[in-house]
Design an enzyme around this catalytic site. Structure first.
Site: not given
Ligand code: R5P
Length: 289
Positions: A34, A188, A216, A222
């Site tokens: 399952d 952003k 990051d 992305g």
């Molecule tokens: C957000 O604060 C993180 O540091 C990354 O920038 C984020 O998780 C990236 O996410 P995505 O690839 O969906 O833009």
């Protein structure tokens, strides 16, 4: 000390064990018809310091549950202490209530680890460290940036570092200090419903004829990395190198990065991924154990 790799260790128990000259084993694992997980620790643990290695990439809930099963089993087998090495700890990004009634998932996960007597928790570059105040034991964070800098150093000429949001400025500053170069960040705003990201202020800094290292913690959809890439290329950058720790890479994330103009992607083996240059974080984890 015995290092026990769970079903989502991505093989890290072996490199950690090698570094520490400690015994490492792999937990036995199967799925019941399952879909429920069956996990077995294949060696005695009485009186041992048990180090459980289990990342929590997708499917996150399943991998978390396997971690909980391993921790509870280690405790019932009489381990002297339980350390959880969770290279990528999921659910950390929801670290507060944005709307009434929302679950604060980071807190729930950490409370469950408390309940299972995990006394030490090792996480590679968590999204934020503040949520770990909910963890009663010792929380240790592994910094991959010196290793990432070493890996890319040789192939990089005339760099500038960019954080793709304000929260990542500390990472950009650290990488820039190793390269002795300038750094900057994007302002952003994310639409939480669609996941799309947009600039809310003009990008500061000079990118003309530069190799831009965008650093990051996570690449998920992305969108963030693609936004940063397009911005710096529009400002004259010659090359963009994406440096991230946890390559979650949802759906067409890779295509988005390539389409935006990223030349190289670096990740680490906290999460398995085959479309990038992957760095082994085992030695850095071993160093904090
Ligand atoms: C957000 O604060 C993180 O540091 C990354 O920038 C984020 O998780 C990236 O996410 P995505 O690839 O969906 O833009």
């Amino acid at each position: 000390m015995i290092i026990i790799g769970g079903p989502a260790s991505n093989g890290l128990e072996e490199s950690i064990g090698r570094e520490l000259h400690a015994k490492s084993v792999r937990a036995e694992h199967k799925l019941f018809p399952d879909g429920e997980s069956h996990v077995k620790i294949p060696c005695p643990l009485k009186g041992e310091d048990a180090v459980l290695v289990q990342s929590t990439y997708a499917p996150q809930d399943k991998h978390l549950m396997e971690l909980f099963l391993m921790a509870d089993t280690a405790r019932s087998m009489g381990a002297a202490s339980i350390t959880a090495v969770v290279p990528y700890l999921a659910y950390l990004r929801q670290d507060r209530k944005f709307n009434e009634g929302e679950a604060v998932s980071s807190e729930t996960v950490l409370k469950l680890l408390n309940a299972l007597d995990v006394s030490k928790l090792v996480v590679v570059q968590p999204h934020k460290t503040a949520p770990f105040s909910a963890f009663r034991g010792e929380a240790v964070f592994v910094d991959p940036i010196p290793m990432q800098a070493d890996a890319i150093m040789e192939s990089i000429d005339d760099p500038v570092v960019l954080a793709p949001d304000k929260g990542g400025i500390g990472r950009a500053e650290e990488l820039a200090s190793i390269f002795e170069c300038e750094y900057s960040h994007i302002e952003k705003l994310r639409n939480v419903d669609t996941g799309s990201v947009n600039m809310v202020a003009p990008l500061q800094g000079s990118f003309d004829s530069k190799t831009v290292l965008i650093i990051d913690d996570i690449i998920s959809t992305g969108n963030t990395m693609a936004l940063g890439t397009k911005e710096v290329l529009a400002k004259g950058a010659t090359k963009v190198v994406a440096v991230a720790t946890h390559l979650i890479m949802v759906d067409d994330a890779y295509d988005k990065l390539v389409k935006a103009g990223v030349s190289e992607i670096y990740g680490t083996n906290t999460v398995p991924y085959s479309g990038a240059k992957m760095l082994d974080i085992g030695a850095e984890i071993a160093a904090v154990l």
